[in-house]
Design an enzyme around this catalytic site. Structure first.
Site, short mmCIF file in Angstrom:
data_model
loop_
_atom_site.label_atom_id
_atom_site.label_comp_id
_atom_site.label_asym_id
_atom_site.label_seq_id
_atom_site.Cartn_x
_atom_site.Cartn_y
_atom_site.Cartn_z
N ASP A 52 0.87 -1.17 0.00
CA ASP A 52 0.00 0.00 0.00
C ASP A 52 0.91 1.22 0.00
O ASP A 52 1.52 1.55 1.02
CB ASP A 52 -0.90 -0.02 1.24
CG ASP A 52 -1.85 1.17 1.29
OD1 ASP A 52 -1.67 2.13 0.51
OD2 ASP A 52 -2.79 1.14 2.12
N TYR A 144 -10.43 13.50 -7.82
CA TYR A 144 -9.39 12.80 -8.59
C TYR A 144 -8.56 13.81 -9.39
O TYR A 144 -7.31 13.75 -9.38
CB TYR A 144 -10.05 11.80 -9.53
CG TYR A 144 -9.10 11.07 -10.46
CD1 TYR A 144 -8.35 10.00 -10.00
CD2 TYR A 144 -8.97 11.47 -11.79
CE1 TYR A 144 -7.48 9.33 -10.86
CE2 TYR A 144 -8.11 10.79 -12.65
CZ TYR A 144 -7.37 9.74 -12.18
OH TYR A 144 -6.50 9.08 -13.02
N LYS A 148 -4.49 14.73 -9.19
CA LYS A 148 -3.56 14.67 -10.31
C LYS A 148 -2.92 16.02 -10.57
O LYS A 148 -1.75 16.11 -10.99
CB LYS A 148 -4.28 14.16 -11.56
CG LYS A 148 -4.72 12.69 -11.46
CD LYS A 148 -3.54 11.75 -11.27
CE LYS A 148 -3.95 10.29 -11.40
NZ LYS A 148 -2.80 9.36 -11.32
#
Length: 238
Positions: A52, A144, A148
């Site tokens: 992870d 999201y 980014k």
């Protein structure tokens, strides 16, 4: 790339990450893939590690294992990503935190783990997989896209710090790509609409992204750093 140089790829078990692993193997790297799962069958020349990447301790342990073979860790590709479709107004805080934990903090954890070896070698190549959605943002993806964008900012800032050490860092930003995950979750009409907006009228394939990553890690890209390379068939033009 030095002989027996190793590459680390996060999210290398499937999709774009798996295509990058395959391409880097063909380029002559020893590859370690860090993912939450491993492929059902062992891959020749690939060290598949469960990790992870939002957990710095797990990343440090995985990188130590990857560095135990011959040759230095010469390349890092951060491809792992967490993505859930949700309206910002109703977005669960845990989804926000997990998105940034994997996409941004995960990338930072990886760089921190490989940096001492690259500094000692006086060379290194780093690629962060971002997204063309930053340039034409669709709805229901604010968290999201924000992650980014943060990752792109990290690339630009680290280029300044790492350049004097002989290390380059760049972003590769795919558009909609025909991974198994996307084909299962994205309606066919959306793929068709994206193709209509592209200059190149076909759907992107994982190998298209892997080829550009290969270039960004190569000696031919030695004078390029802090850049974002769009691989979306010309849907975005900047």
């Amino acid at each position: 790339m030095s002989e027996n140089s190793a590459a680390i790829v996060s999210g290398g078990a499937r999709g774009i990450g798996a295509a990058i692993v395959e391409r880097l193997r063909a380029d002559g790297y020893r590859v370690a893939s860090l993912d939450l799962e491993v492929p059902p069958q062992p891959r020749e020349g690939v060290l598949d590690l469960v990790c992870d990447i939002s957990d710095a301790a797990q990343v440090a342990a995985a990188v130590e294992r990857a560095a135990s073979g011959p040759g230095p860790i010469g390349a890092l590709v951060h491809c792992a990503a967490y993505q859930r479709i949700a309206a910002f107004e109703t977005l669960d805080r845990d989804v926000w935190d997990r998105t940034f934990g994997v996409n941004v903090t995960g990338g930072a954890n990886l760089v921190r783990a490989v940096l001492p070896g690259m500094r000692e070698a006086g060379a290194g190549r780093i690629v962060m997989i971002t997204s063309s959605s930053q340039f034409a943002p669709p709805p229901m993806m604010a968290h999201y896209i924000a992650s980014k964008g943060a990752l792109t900012g990290l690339v630009r800032a680290l280029a300044t710090e790492l350049g004097p050490l002989g290390i380059t860092i760049n972003a590769v930003a795919p558009g909609l790509t025909a991974t198994a995950h996307a084909l299962a979750d994205v309606p066919a009409e959306h793929f068709a609409a994206v193709r209509e907006r592209q200059a190149i009228g076909r759907t992107g394939q994982p190998a298209d992204i892997a080829a550009v990553v290969s270039f960004a890690l190569s000696d031919d890209a030695a004078f390029m750093t802090g850049q974002t390379l769009l691989v979306d068939g010309g849907e975005s033009r900047i």
